[in-house]
Design an enzyme around this catalytic site. Sequence first.
Site, short mmCIF file in Angstrom:
data_model
loop_
_atom_site.label_atom_id
_atom_site.label_comp_id
_atom_site.label_asym_id
_atom_site.label_seq_id
_atom_site.Cartn_x
_atom_site.Cartn_y
_atom_site.Cartn_z
N LYS A 48 35.93 60.85 29.47
CA LYS A 48 35.53 59.50 29.84
C LYS A 48 36.18 59.14 31.17
CE LYS A 48 35.43 54.79 27.98
NZ LYS A 48 35.62 54.01 26.75
N ASP A 76 30.82 52.61 38.50
CA ASP A 76 31.28 53.67 39.41
C ASP A 76 31.59 54.98 38.68
OD1 ASP A 76 33.50 52.95 38.01
OD2 ASP A 76 34.69 52.31 39.74
N ASP A 96 25.47 49.84 20.75
CA ASP A 96 25.76 51.12 21.41
C ASP A 96 27.21 51.53 21.18
OD1 ASP A 96 25.79 48.71 23.18
OD2 ASP A 96 26.93 50.04 24.49
N ASN A 97 28.01 50.63 20.60
CA ASN A 97 29.39 50.99 20.28
C ASN A 97 29.58 51.17 18.78
OD1 ASN A 97 30.15 50.95 22.97
ND2 ASN A 97 30.84 48.82 22.91
P1 AMP Z 1 31.22 49.95 26.99
O1 AMP Z 1 30.98 48.58 26.44
O2 AMP Z 1 32.51 50.12 27.77
O3 AMP Z 1 31.15 50.97 25.90
O4 AMP Z 1 30.09 50.26 28.07
C1 AMP Z 1 28.76 49.82 28.01
C2 AMP Z 1 27.88 50.63 28.94
O5 AMP Z 1 28.29 50.51 30.30
C3 AMP Z 1 27.86 52.12 28.64
O6 AMP Z 1 26.58 52.60 28.91
C4 AMP Z 1 28.88 52.65 29.61
O7 AMP Z 1 28.68 54.01 29.91
C5 AMP Z 1 28.62 51.80 30.83
N1 AMP Z 1 29.79 51.67 31.70
C6 AMP Z 1 30.92 50.94 31.46
N2 AMP Z 1 31.77 51.06 32.49
C7 AMP Z 1 31.20 51.87 33.41
C8 AMP Z 1 31.59 52.37 34.70
N3 AMP Z 1 32.74 52.04 35.26
N4 AMP Z 1 30.73 53.18 35.33
C9 AMP Z 1 29.55 53.50 34.79
N5 AMP Z 1 29.13 53.08 33.59
C10 AMP Z 1 29.92 52.26 32.91
MG MG Z 2 30.25 51.94 24.83
#
Ligand code: AMP
Ligand code: MG
Length: 485
Positions: A107, A119, A249-250
């Site tokens: 990750k 990013d 998605d989580n």
């Molecule tokens: P999360 O809630 O952190 O699980 O992320 C939600 C979505 O945003 C997922 O599809 C992650 O892969 C994407 N995501 C979160 N942070 C980033 C980042 N810095 N760069 C690219 N994708 C991100």
């Molecule tokens: Mg996620």
Amino acid sequence: MKLNELKLEVDYFEFDKKFYQKIEAQALNHPHLISYSKNACDLIGLDYEECESDEFIKFVNGEKVLEGSVPYSMAYAGHQFGYFVPQLGDGRAINLGAVNNWHFQTKGSGLTRYSRQGDGRAVLRSSIREYIMSEAMHALGIPTTRALALIGSSHKVFRSYEEVETGAVVMRMSPSWIRIGTFEFFSRGKNAKENVSQLADYVIKQSYPHLENEENKYEKMYYELVDNTAKLLAQWQAYGFMHGVMNTDNMSMAGLTIDYGPYAFMDTFDKHNICNHTDQEGRYSYNNQPHIAGWNLEVLANTLKDNCDFLKLMKYLETFIPQHIKAYLEIMNKRIGLNENLSGDSNLDLIIELLNALESAKIDYNCFFYELTKLENFDNISTITDICVFREPMIKWFEEYKKVIERQNQDFKIMKELMRKTNPKFVIKNYMLQEAIDEAKKGNFKLVNDLLNIAQNPFDEHKNFERYSKPTPQEYANLMLSCSS
Ligand code: AMP
Ligand code: MG
């Protein structure tokens, strides 16, 4: 086993190309090892010394691709804070394949097709948080993804105007990375029915292999996930864990805790606590968590409409909250040392009264249970009332508690034994992680490693860290964290 002897197996390319992207990691600049987990090494049979090598850092940084590995990112969709987002995916995670059915994923290793405006990076602070907490949850017996190692770097990452941060990578491991959101993605567009059925077969093979030859196996897969999620949420609630971002998605198809973000273990007990700064309305507040999990399972049922008898799924979903409550009461009874079988009583009233008392007394949630475990007798409860802001509600509850113990003829020794097994001395709070993060930012990783050790052995004594077994200092209690990571 040596690192080079690990052979990875990739099983995702049986799906249509639109469901993944083959992509290699973009390495961080000047990577260095911060920590590795011996417990995680044991799962894949990797020699510990191997993790001290430069080759290992390269492996975590994506510069070294092991035999059999073909890196890729997965597509998924999801409901974020209740709103459907058709295209998400591993925006900063790269899958490498599996050893012993532990699927590796880095990750923070760069852009993918699913990065959207991101990013592709993960900052050091959030990587430390995920790394330590997944191991802490496992040690408490709470189903979770795991973490093998954490590397830092000099790579600049920008998350706020105030500070330039550095990028890090956590090497995560899980029996499954499939999410409810993966089903949401597969259930749209051409050949949706076939695609969902192929994905469900994959999930069954991965997480529910005993269903493979069953009739109505997709329905049964759903039922098992309902059962697992009810139990998972019972563990979260009983230990005061708040995930913070329970978007679909989580939510894991294997019933695991996944994607650690602005989570928290409750400090001072507060049913309405919200740990995520972005969650203004408290959709993911402590009390809402089980209901949101149910809501997410309903979303999943919708994606299975063409492959299952939808009404049967919905009917089964009705058992979710009752199952959850039953599992929750089982743990809570243990936490207060009561043997349910002895009394045939779920002690529901006593436990509800306890929650009210904890809230009115303003007491540190997990410290209460630890102090309860240590009591010599229930007549002298000063070690507990001393850590309450308001004593009276606690004193009153103890009167009820003593009556129940007497009525049920509970044995003090057995009660203590039950509590000792259930109530850890150490629960990793956000302020502890913040201390480790502050040190790590200065280049000192000792506290990260010490906290990992505490996280992995929460029932042990950790002489130098006695203060972490005490209530969270008021100024740090119940603070919210932002989603930016
Ligand atoms: P999360 O809630 O952190 O699980 O992320 C939600 C979505 O945003 C997922 O599809 C992650 O892969 C994407 N995501 C979160 N942070 C980033 C980042 N810095 N760069 C690219 N994708 C991100
Ligand atoms: Mg996620």
